[in-house]
Scaffold this motif. Structure first.
Motif, short mmCIF file in Angstrom:
data_model
loop_
_atom_site.label_atom_id
_atom_site.label_comp_id
_atom_site.label_asym_id
_atom_site.label_seq_id
_atom_site.Cartn_x
_atom_site.Cartn_y
_atom_site.Cartn_z
N ALA A 319 0.76 -1.22 -0.12
CA ALA A 319 -0.18 -0.04 0.03
C ALA A 319 1.02 1.27 0.09
CB ALA A 319 -0.83 0.01 1.41
N LEU A 320 2.04 1.22 0.28
CA LEU A 320 2.98 2.39 0.60
C LEU A 320 3.34 2.82 -0.81
CD1 LEU A 320 5.49 1.16 3.34
CD2 LEU A 320 3.66 2.92 3.60
N LEU A 321 3.25 1.98 -1.99
CA LEU A 321 3.44 2.26 -3.29
C LEU A 321 2.34 2.68 -4.17
CD1 LEU A 321 5.80 -0.97 -3.69
CD2 LEU A 321 6.36 1.38 -3.24
N ARG A 322 1.31 2.82 -3.49
CA ARG A 322 0.14 3.35 -4.21
C ARG A 322 0.24 4.40 -5.20
NH1 ARG A 322 -1.18 4.00 0.93
NH2 ARG A 322 -1.57 6.13 1.85
N PHE A 323 1.10 5.49 -4.72
CA PHE A 323 1.47 6.59 -5.60
C PHE A 323 1.97 6.42 -6.73
CE2 PHE A 323 4.92 6.01 -2.72
CZ PHE A 323 6.18 6.45 -3.58
N MET A 324 2.85 5.08 -7.23
CA MET A 324 3.48 4.95 -8.14
C MET A 324 2.78 4.35 -9.20
SD MET A 324 7.00 3.31 -6.47
CE MET A 324 7.74 3.30 -8.06
N ASN A 325 3.24 4.63 -10.37
CA ASN A 325 2.35 3.92 -11.78
C ASN A 325 2.69 2.56 -11.91
OD1 ASN A 325 2.32 2.80 -14.56
ND2 ASN A 325 1.54 4.99 -14.77
N PRO A 326 1.41 1.48 -11.84
CA PRO A 326 1.75 0.04 -11.92
C PRO A 326 2.90 -0.33 -12.44
CG PRO A 326 -0.57 0.68 -11.82
CD PRO A 326 0.05 2.05 -12.15
N THR A 327 2.79 0.31 -14.09
CA THR A 327 4.10 -0.09 -14.68
C THR A 327 5.32 0.08 -14.10
OG1 THR A 327 2.54 0.29 -16.57
CG2 THR A 327 4.99 0.06 -16.98
N ASP A 328 5.61 1.28 -13.42
CA ASP A 328 6.81 1.49 -12.86
C ASP A 328 7.07 0.55 -11.57
OD1 ASP A 328 7.38 3.59 -14.30
OD2 ASP A 328 6.61 5.02 -13.15
N VAL A 329 6.07 -0.03 -10.97
CA VAL A 329 6.16 -0.81 -9.83
C VAL A 329 6.52 -2.04 -10.46
CG1 VAL A 329 5.07 -1.97 -8.13
CG2 VAL A 329 4.43 0.16 -8.11
N TYR A 330 6.01 -2.68 -11.43
CA TYR A 330 6.28 -3.81 -12.05
C TYR A 330 7.92 -3.72 -12.70
CZ TYR A 330 5.60 -8.22 -14.69
OH TYR A 330 5.65 -9.41 -15.32
#
Length: 432
Positions: A319-330
């Protein structure tokens, strides 16, 4: 013939043909790192012999004329380009750029050493003046390497566009040949003051040309790397979509298999039931972190770890990464996991292979930490670990894309490798 006479003849030969040796050494500052052709040293030696023979013949029989001197320079330049081409695996564009860099560097060092010699006239004995030129030439070549040649050391290939290269070629020929021979042809000869002023402007032109060459090449290299990174991110975006569909399909099938196993439980022994259930659980064990893109990726990587016998320890607050674009997370975590899995490929299963992944909040920052052991030693190039793959042409693009993503969110990436432990840390400002 006495030893002194031999030394005198050798020094005379060097003075008359020193231009050839100087331009070859200056070019080597830029080309020594390149891949050589088969028998390249032999053919390069043959071309060098031709260059020296041409210089000896020209010095002995050619008239003293600025126009003939330009022709002589042109012949030497053509032979230099041929010398580069027969030794190293370069295309025409690379050949011309290294020729421009070598010729301009030689002329800059020649002008600088000549000015030092001019300043030394009257201050040292006349017999020592030739040595002054040689002593001044060496530090200038070293400075040229440190200022320009070293910057090309880690470039995979030359990417300067053709029009820019032709402009540099023309500028180099004007500086090295045309202007110099025109000034030398002035009669009566110009005084030392005018010579010094002209030499200073000539050196400035060479410095600007070298800086322009390296600057354009750096710009083209950065543009090329940026495009590669964008292609990598687009590929990972497509991969994330495909992986999500695949994992959803596998989970549905695994769920159906569990139902069928339950239905046939009466005809199976307890051990068979447990064995089948555990086998299906491997493919039905989705990772739930609170971030959909991370769930898709880590479910896939967890299966890889299970198959390879790698312990995968994780403590993740997705949940801490919700500010990131999903593609960037992946892309970010995909590259981190791929690097860790590649490093562990050199370990035997019994060597305690593991990957530890943490995502947590610390002092208003999101801290991402990936840890894994690695065999052997890691060599760093430009702050990034050198690839262990045979082709180093596109070295470090996974890590570079991670660094680029971290910077996009105003964060930083840190890499530490010691005692056979690789630790990658990314610090991002928290959205809250």
């Amino acid at each position: 013939m006495t030893v002194q006479r031999i030394l005198d003849l050798a020094l005379l030969f060097l003075r008359q043909n020193g231009f050839i040796f100087e331009i070859v050494i200056a070019t080597l500052l830029y080309t020594y790192r390149l891949e050589r052709r088969r028998r390249g040293i032999f053919w390069g030696g043959m071309v060098l012999v031709v260059m020296l023979a041409q210089s000896v013949v020209w010095n002995r029989y050619a008239r003293d004329s600025p126009w003939l001197a330009m022709v002589d320079n042109l012949v030497v330049f053509l032979l230099l380009a041929l010398w580069i081409a027969v030794i190293w695996r370069v295309d025409l564009r690379q050949d011309l750029l290294y020729f421009v860099l070598g010729g301009t560097t030689q002329h800059l060092c020649y002008r600088g050493a000549t000015m030092v010699t001019l300043i030394s006239t009257g201050r040292v004995s006349a017999s020592f003046l030739p040595s002054v030129y040689g002593l001044a030439l060496m530090p200038m070549l070293l400075c040229s390497y440190l200022l320009w040649a070293r910057k090309l050391k880690n470039h995979r290939e030359i990417r300067i566009e053709g029009q820019s290269l032709l402009a540099m070629l023309a500028g180099m020929f004007l500086c090295v040949s045309v202007f110099t021979n025109v000034i030398n042809a002035i009669r009566p000869p110009i005084g030392p003051l005018v010579t010094g002023v002209f030499s200073a402007f000539d050196m400035l032109a060479c410095i600007l040309l070298l800086s322009l060459c390296i600057g354009l090449e750096d710009k083209q290299e950065a543009r090329y790397e940026g495009e590669l990174l964008r292609q990598l991110l687009r590929q990972q975006r497509r991969q994330m979509s495909a992986s999500k569909e695949t994992i959803e399909l596998v989970n549905v099938k695994a769920h159906d298999l569990k139902k069928q196993i339950t239905q046939y439980g009466q005809v199976l022994s307890s051990d068979q039931m447990n064995s089948l259930t555990n086998l299906v659980d491997v493919y039905d064990s989705s990772v739930h972190t609170g971030n959909d893109a991370l769930d898709v990726l880590l479910t896939q990587k967890a299966l890889v770890c299970e198959r390879r016998g790698i312990r995968f320890d994780r403590m993740i607050d997705g949940a801490l990464l919700r500010f990131m674009n999903p593609t960037d997370v992946y892309a970010l975590f995909g590259n981190a996991m791929d690097n860790a899995l590649e490093a562990l490929a050199g370990f035997e299963p019994e060597d305690g292979r593991y990957i530890s992944l943490d995502v947590k909040k610390r002092v208003g920052m999101v801290l991402i930490r990936v840890e894994n052991p690695f065999p052997g030693e890691i060599r760093f190039v430009n702050g990034l670990p050198m690839t262990t793959k045979g082709d180093v042409r596109d070295h470090g693009f996974g890590l570079r894309s991670m660094s680029m993503i971290a910077k996009r969110y105003h964060g930083k990436m840190f890499i530490k490798a010691e005692d056979h432990l690789f630790i990658l840390t990314i610090v991002l400002p928290s959205a809250s």
